[in-house]
Design a protein around this motif. Structure first.
Motif, PDB file in Angstrom:
ATOM      1  N   ARG A 298       0.841  -1.192   0.000  1.00 25.79           N
ATOM      2  CA  ARG A 298       0.000   0.000   0.000  1.00 25.79           C
ATOM      3  C   ARG A 298       0.877   1.243   0.000  1.00 25.79           C
ATOM      4  O   ARG A 298       1.978   1.254   0.552  1.00 25.79           O
ATOM      5  CB  ARG A 298      -0.921   0.005   1.216  1.00 25.79           C
ATOM      6  N   ILE A 299       0.389   2.317  -0.614  1.00 20.55           N
ATOM      7  CA  ILE A 299       1.164   3.552  -0.693  1.00 20.55           C
ATOM      8  C   ILE A 299       1.286   4.189   0.684  1.00 20.55           C
ATOM      9  O   ILE A 299       0.306   4.302   1.419  1.00 20.55           O
ATOM     10  CB  ILE A 299       0.528   4.511  -1.717  1.00 20.55           C
ATOM     11  N   LEU A 300       2.482   4.602   1.017  1.00 22.20           N
ATOM     12  CA  LEU A 300       2.798   5.235   2.294  1.00 22.20           C
ATOM     13  C   LEU A 300       2.100   6.584   2.417  1.00 22.20           C
ATOM     14  O   LEU A 300       2.005   7.343   1.446  1.00 22.20           O
ATOM     15  CB  LEU A 300       4.315   5.433   2.383  1.00 22.20           C
ATOM     16  N   CYS A 301       1.635   6.907   3.634  1.00 20.18           N
ATOM     17  CA  CYS A 301       1.060   8.233   3.858  1.00 20.18           C
ATOM     18  C   CYS A 301       1.360   8.703   5.269  1.00 20.18           C
ATOM     19  O   CYS A 301       1.813   7.932   6.116  1.00 20.18           O
ATOM     20  CB  CYS A 301      -0.441   8.255   3.599  1.00 20.18           C
ATOM     21  N   HIS A 302       1.100   9.985   5.502  1.00 20.65           N
ATOM     22  CA  HIS A 302       1.279  10.615   6.810  1.00 20.65           C
ATOM     23  C   HIS A 302       2.741  10.649   7.243  1.00 20.65           C
ATOM     24  O   HIS A 302       3.079  10.258   8.363  1.00 20.65           O
ATOM     25  CB  HIS A 302       0.411   9.925   7.872  1.00 20.65           C
ATOM     26  N   VAL A 303       3.603  11.116   6.354  1.00 17.60           N
ATOM     27  CA  VAL A 303       4.994  11.360   6.721  1.00 17.60           C
ATOM     28  C   VAL A 303       5.290  12.841   6.543  1.00 17.60           C
ATOM     29  O   VAL A 303       4.678  13.526   5.715  1.00 17.60           O
ATOM     30  CB  VAL A 303       5.977  10.522   5.875  1.00 17.60           C
ATOM     31  N   SER A 304       6.236  13.330   7.322  1.00 18.39           N
ATOM     32  CA  SER A 304       6.651  14.727   7.235  1.00 18.39           C
ATOM     33  C   SER A 304       7.605  14.911   6.067  1.00 18.39           C
ATOM     34  O   SER A 304       8.147  13.949   5.509  1.00 18.39           O
ATOM     35  CB  SER A 304       7.340  15.143   8.527  1.00 18.39           C
ATOM     36  N   ALA A 305       7.847  16.178   5.724  1.00 19.13           N
ATOM     37  CA  ALA A 305       8.860  16.468   4.708  1.00 19.13           C
ATOM     38  C   ALA A 305      10.235  16.056   5.199  1.00 19.13           C
ATOM     39  O   ALA A 305      11.084  15.631   4.410  1.00 19.13           O
ATOM     40  CB  ALA A 305       8.841  17.952   4.350  1.00 19.13           C
ATOM     41  N   TYR A 306      10.478  16.161   6.504  1.00 19.69           N
ATOM     42  CA  TYR A 306      11.766  15.726   7.046  1.00 19.69           C
ATOM     43  C   TYR A 306      11.978  14.237   6.783  1.00 19.69           C
ATOM     44  O   TYR A 306      13.059  13.804   6.377  1.00 19.69           O
ATOM     45  CB  TYR A 306      11.816  15.989   8.549  1.00 19.69           C
ATOM     46  N   GLU A 307      10.950  13.429   7.018  1.00 20.26           N
ATOM     47  CA  GLU A 307      11.042  11.993   6.743  1.00 20.26           C
ATOM     48  C   GLU A 307      11.186  11.735   5.248  1.00 20.26           C
ATOM     49  O   GLU A 307      11.924  10.825   4.830  1.00 20.26           O
ATOM     50  CB  GLU A 307       9.807  11.291   7.301  1.00 20.26           C
ATOM     51  N   ALA A 308      10.505  12.539   4.442  1.00 23.14           N
ATOM     52  CA  ALA A 308      10.601  12.378   2.992  1.00 23.14           C
ATOM     53  C   ALA A 308      12.016  12.683   2.491  1.00 23.14           C
ATOM     54  O   ALA A 308      12.567  11.948   1.658  1.00 23.14           O
ATOM     55  CB  ALA A 308       9.584  13.286   2.304  1.00 23.14           C
TER      56      ALA A 308
END
Length: 436
Positions: A298-308
């Motif tokens: 499943r596509i990942l969601c609910h991450v911050s830009a820092y995590e990205a």
């Protein structure tokens, strides 16, 4: 003020009826999202950045009351003398505001009273639209269009804010029941289907909104930017790929993180995406439909830009720039994306289901590395509605494409969402980019 370029209907009466129908549909969708909530649920506020469901129901109504009825309905008297203070969000020129971080402290007006408020304002707005002559209708139409798009934004915020509140509960309650179609989800696509890159030719390219239809003011003016050749990954990052990053020590390696991101991670003890839960060696995730097993495909969601940023560094890639995603979105079909369905699955679907650039529209908002700032020639409109976008052009990053909680038809290639880099409660994901 968000600029309007509205296509003229075949006649004024057709345009009037179309707008009245859309007004009813948008307003009804907001209430449908709350149909399984109890009054106690509607008061919850998980953090200062989120708002209670009850407040969203009232604020979107206050917008129509203030900017439509207050301006165009002759002799209109406010529904309640305190509502402007209680439900104004950030319009300083309109008047005083109840503190944002204290919205969850108010038990009154009740949810029932707010629903009565909604119906009363809806009736008066509909009566007003029906009574205006052609010239007056053309004057009110741009602001009414703005109000509808504003309410659609709050439909997504309503989803993310109540999800944030429910995620704090050890009972793992569901905002909405799991749809029957969930049980019939297809098997995961092959790994090869998700290992594709889509190349784009650079050069001098035009970005920003131009043409007929609705657009917010921050989407223009249209202007040119020079792009190098680049590639975007065909599918946003999956749970499985991010789990590999986590298990490889991604949250313990300072070399992967921006300085601010590493400080944020240390300060708050961040060890995984905000809605992931580990139990007896198995991972689960909080969804709008309760706690579900974490599917790697499943596509990942609910991450911050820092995590990205950290994941992109680990993956030996980078985050896209906003102009790169806009170029990609321009050649994709928004109707194929996963958008908000109050009766459906409000969570990212499986990776690789779409054609071409998979899930370019919808599913998750893609973080970019681009700061949210004004385009050349941008000037906010005078008056209160000019406070809508321009005043937030500081310390935020642009996101593109929409999500599974974005109403269908709401976004376009030029649409610019924006949040600070530590935001995680929105349906934000990661799409990798690389230079060619």
């Amino acid at each position: 003020m968000p600029q309007r370029r509205l296509a003229a209907g075949t006649n004024a009466e057709e345009a009037r009826q179309t707008l009245l129908q859309r007004f009813g549909e948008v307003r009804e969708r907001t209430v449908r999202l709350t149909r399984h909530l109890e009054p106690e649920d509607m008061v919850l506020q998980s953090m200062p950045d989120a708002s209670p469901v009850r407040w969203h129901l009232a604020h979107t109504t206050w917008f129509f009351e203030t900017f439509i009825l207050g301006k165009f309905a002759r002799g209109y008297e406010p529904y309640h003398s305190s509502y402007c203070h209680l439900f104004n969000s950030y319009y300083e020129s309109v008047g005083s505001r109840w503190p944002r971080d204290q919205r969850g402290l108010l038990s009154r007006p009740t949810a029932t009273e707010i629903l009565d408020y909604r119906r009363a304002v809806e009736e008066k707005v509909a009566d007003l639209i029906g009574s205006l002559d052609a010239k007056s209708f053309e004057g009110v139409r741009p602001l009414l269009a703005l109000g509808l798009h504003h309410e659609e934004q709050h439909q997504e915020l309503l989803c993310t804010d109540i999800k944030s509140a429910f995620a704090l509960s050890p009972l793992a309650p569901a905002v909405l029941p799991l749809p029957e179609s969930f049980a019939a989800e297809p098997a995961a696509p092959s790994a090869a289907a998700n290992e594709r890159w889509v190349s784009f030719e650079g050069g001098l390219r035009s970005i920003g909104f131009e043409g007929e239809g609705f657009a917010f003011d921050n989407e223009g003016p249209r202007h040119q930017r020079f792009l190098q050749d680049f590639a975007l990954h065909g599918t946003p990052v999956t749970n499985g790929a991010y789990l590999e990053f986590l298990q490889d020590g991604g949250y313990q390696n300072p070399l992967l993180w921006l300085s601010d991101g590493w400080a944020w991670l240390q300060e708050y003890g961040i060890e995984a995406p905000v809605y992931w839960r580990e139990r007896d060696g198995e991972w689960f995730e909080v969804t709008m439909h309760g706690l579900l097993p974490l599917r790697r495909d499943r596509i990942l969601c609910h991450v911050s830009a820092y995590e990205a940023f950290a994941f992109a560094e680990w993956a030996k890639a980078r985050l896209p720039r906003e102009e790169e995603l806009e170029i990609a979105l321009e050649r994709d079909d928004p109707s194929g994306g996963q958008f908000l369905d109050p009766e459906g699955f409000i969570h990212p679907h499986l990776a690789g289901r779409d054609q071409a650039l998979g899930s370019a529209y919808g599913t998750v908002w893609d973080w970019t590395q681009s700061s949210y700032s004004a385009y050349p020639g941008f000037r906010p409109a005078p008056g209160a509605v000019g406070e809508y976008n321009g005043k937030f052009m500081s310390g935020q990053l642009v996101l593109k494409g929409g999500s599974c909680a974005t109403p269908p038809g709401h976004v376009r290639a030029s649409y610019r969402n924006f949040f600070p880099p530590d935001a995680r409660w929105q349906f934000t994901g990661i799409r990798l980019a690389k230079d060619l």
